[in-house]
Design a protein around this motif. Structure first.
Motif, PDB file in Angstrom:
ATOM      1  N   THR A 191      37.113 107.610 107.028  1.00  0.00           N
ATOM      2  CA  THR A 191      36.757 106.321 107.593  1.00  0.00           C
ATOM      3  C   THR A 191      35.425 105.871 106.990  1.00  0.00           C
ATOM      4  OG1 THR A 191      35.514 107.298 109.416  1.00  0.00           O
ATOM      5  CG2 THR A 191      37.874 106.950 109.769  1.00  0.00           C
ATOM      6  N   GLN A 192      35.092 104.607 107.177  1.00  0.00           N
ATOM      7  CA  GLN A 192      33.793 104.121 106.707  1.00  0.00           C
ATOM      8  C   GLN A 192      32.664 104.881 107.383  1.00  0.00           C
ATOM      9  OE1 GLN A 192      33.848  99.862 107.370  1.00  0.00           O
ATOM     10  NE2 GLN A 192      34.527  99.464 105.270  1.00  0.00           N
ATOM     11  N   LYS A 193      32.842 105.199 108.651  1.00  0.00           N
ATOM     12  CA  LYS A 193      31.814 105.931 109.391  1.00  0.00           C
ATOM     13  C   LYS A 193      31.605 107.322 108.797  1.00  0.00           C
ATOM     14  CE  LYS A 193      30.561 107.478 114.040  1.00  0.00           C
ATOM     15  NZ  LYS A 193      30.966 107.513 115.480  1.00  0.00           N
TER      16      LYS A 193
ATOM     17  N   LEU B 227      28.062  99.812 104.057  1.00  0.00           N
ATOM     18  CA  LEU B 227      29.215 100.288 103.283  1.00  0.00           C
ATOM     19  C   LEU B 227      30.325  99.243 103.276  1.00  0.00           C
ATOM     20  CD1 LEU B 227      30.761 102.431 101.706  1.00  0.00           C
ATOM     21  CD2 LEU B 227      31.446 103.454 103.885  1.00  0.00           C
ATOM     22  N   SER B 228      30.528  98.609 104.412  1.00  0.00           N
ATOM     23  CA  SER B 228      31.556  97.563 104.493  1.00  0.00           C
ATOM     24  C   SER B 228      31.251  96.421 103.529  1.00  0.00           C
ATOM     25  CB  SER B 228      31.646  97.032 105.928  1.00  0.00           C
ATOM     26  OG  SER B 228      32.606  95.999 106.017  1.00  0.00           O
TER      27      SER B 228
ATOM     28  N   SER C 225      29.857 106.955 105.267  1.00  0.00           N
ATOM     29  CA  SER C 225      28.495 106.414 105.265  1.00  0.00           C
ATOM     30  C   SER C 225      27.490 107.272 106.047  1.00  0.00           C
ATOM     31  CB  SER C 225      28.497 105.001 105.858  1.00  0.00           C
ATOM     32  OG  SER C 225      28.936 105.023 107.203  1.00  0.00           O
ATOM     33  N   GLN C 226      27.979 108.215 106.839  1.00  0.00           N
ATOM     34  CA  GLN C 226      27.106 109.007 107.715  1.00  0.00           C
ATOM     35  C   GLN C 226      25.936 109.634 106.955  1.00  0.00           C
ATOM     36  OE1 GLN C 226      29.189 112.070 109.840  1.00  0.00           O
ATOM     37  NE2 GLN C 226      27.461 112.577 111.142  1.00  0.00           N
TER      38      GLN C 226
ATOM     39  N   LYS D 243      36.421 101.852  97.879  1.00  0.00           N
ATOM     40  CA  LYS D 243      37.305 101.744  99.036  1.00  0.00           C
ATOM     41  C   LYS D 243      38.619 102.481  98.790  1.00  0.00           C
ATOM     42  CE  LYS D 243      39.346  98.240 102.071  1.00  0.00           C
ATOM     43  NZ  LYS D 243      39.451  96.767 102.332  1.00  0.00           N
TER      44      LYS D 243
ATOM     45  N   SER E  94      24.222 102.594 106.538  1.00  0.00           N
ATOM     46  CA  SER E  94      24.918 102.160 107.749  1.00  0.00           C
ATOM     47  C   SER E  94      26.367 101.811 107.411  1.00  0.00           C
ATOM     48  CB  SER E  94      24.221 100.940 108.363  1.00  0.00           C
ATOM     49  OG  SER E  94      24.382  99.812 107.512  1.00  0.00           O
ATOM     50  N   GLN E  95      27.210 101.853 108.415  1.00  0.00           N
ATOM     51  CA  GLN E  95      28.611 101.498 108.210  1.00  0.00           C
ATOM     52  C   GLN E  95      28.751 100.049 107.768  1.00  0.00           C
ATOM     53  OE1 GLN E  95      31.183 102.619 111.473  1.00  0.00           O
ATOM     54  NE2 GLN E  95      32.874 101.363 110.744  1.00  0.00           N
ATOM     55  N   SER E  96      27.895  99.182 108.291  1.00  0.00           N
ATOM     56  CA  SER E  96      27.961  97.763 107.924  1.00  0.00           C
ATOM     57  C   SER E  96      27.583  97.558 106.460  1.00  0.00           C
ATOM     58  CB  SER E  96      27.050  96.937 108.832  1.00  0.00           C
ATOM     59  OG  SER E  96      25.696  97.358 108.701  1.00  0.00           O
TER      60      SER E  96
ATOM     61  N   ARG F 298      37.974 106.200  98.936  1.00  0.00           N
ATOM     62  CA  ARG F 298      37.720 106.596 100.331  1.00  0.00           C
ATOM     63  C   ARG F 298      39.030 106.717 101.102  1.00  0.00           C
ATOM     64  NH1 ARG F 298      37.682 103.813 104.875  1.00  0.00           N
ATOM     65  NH2 ARG F 298      37.473 101.749 103.928  1.00  0.00           N
TER      66      ARG F 298
END
Length: 278
Positions: free
Chosen positions: A22-24, A36-37, A27-28, A13, A32-34, A16
């Protein structure tokens, strides 16, 4: 295992955010973004492939992530913040003193931190010591740590390095190389996500505008100056605003617009007075 999850996720984190992703964006096409979160929050352990892909996109190795956990990150961050402060104030003598600290390079474990070291060192060689050859070598070395032609996401530091390399080439009289790098920096600036634009990037417009002014391309120079002024005002920053105002005054003088040229000369002096007072 829980400690490892916290460590890896927190470091991921931190890197990043340092990269302004961004997380998006991170993770692209990887996860998924979730997911990575959950990784960043220490709630899920990524498989090795996902870990490798995330690290690759961040421009670090898995080993560097692990080492990053064991060093005194806070001390290094304070040092980098101090260097960034002196660099932003153009206090190159003070910056050079920090760069000369024994073993400094060994304190830096992330590629981006090492890149900044060479960026600052190259700038000191150029502005403080007037050594263009050494400055060029250091700036190119710094750029090589993270920049690749096929990178999806470039950083503001990479854009600034490319611009500064162009600036040095121009001072060395290599106008073809200078224009190539300076144009590239402007092109890459417009590929940066909006949230990643920063006040420091006003410098790239000044660098290119100065080059165009020397080539007597006053209309094009004025366009770049206005872009730099707009960015400085947008970011509520004085960084390179004094130089931009003064250069605009010179451009206007060449265009025989003397009254407006005087206005911008006065604005430049006022910004200098305010900056020195601050």
């Amino acid at each position: 295992m829980e400690g490892y999850l916290d460590t890896f996720g927190n470091v991921l984190k931190a890197i990043r955010k340092e990269r302004k992703l961004t997380q998006k964006m991170l993770s692209q096409d990887i996860c998924s973004q979730s997911v990575l979160s959950r990784i960043e929050n220490g709630e899920e352990l990524p498989n090795v492939l996902v870990m490798q892909q995330l690290c690759q996109r961040l421009g670090v190795t898995m080993d560097q992530v692990m080492v990053y956990n064991s060093v005194n990150v806070k001390e290094t961050d304070i040092l980098l913040e101090s260097m960034a402060y002196h660099f932003g104030k153009k206090e190159y003598e003070k910056l050079d003193e920090l760069l000369q600290r024994p073993g400094l390079i060994n304190q830096l474990y992330l590629d981006t931190d090492i890149q900044l070291y060479f960026y600052y060192a190259g700038s000191c060689e150029f502005f403080l010591h007037g050594n263009c050859e050494k400055a060029l070598s250091l700036l190119k070395q710094g750029l090589s740590y993270t920049f690749k032609l096929d990178k999806m996401h470039v950083s503001k530091e990479e854009v600034q390095l490319i611009s500064c390399i162009g600036k040095v080439y121009g001072d060395m009289g290599n106008l073809e190389e200078a224009e190539q790098y300076l144009k590239k920096s402007i092109y890459l600036f417009y590929r940066l996500p909006n949230q990643r634009g920063s006040a420091e990037l006003t410098k790239i417009f000044y660098n290119y505008a100065s080059f165009l002014y020397q080539k007597e391309q006053y209309t094009l120079a004025n366009e770049q100056i206005d872009c730099g002024i707009h960015l400085a005002r947008q970011k509520n920053s004085f960084y390179y605003l004094e130089e931009l105002f003064l250069l605009k005054s010179r451009v206007l003088h060449q265009r025989k617009e003397e009254q407006e040229a005087l206005t911008y000369q006065q604005l430049s002096a006022e910004v200098k007075r305010i900056a020195n007072f601050g």
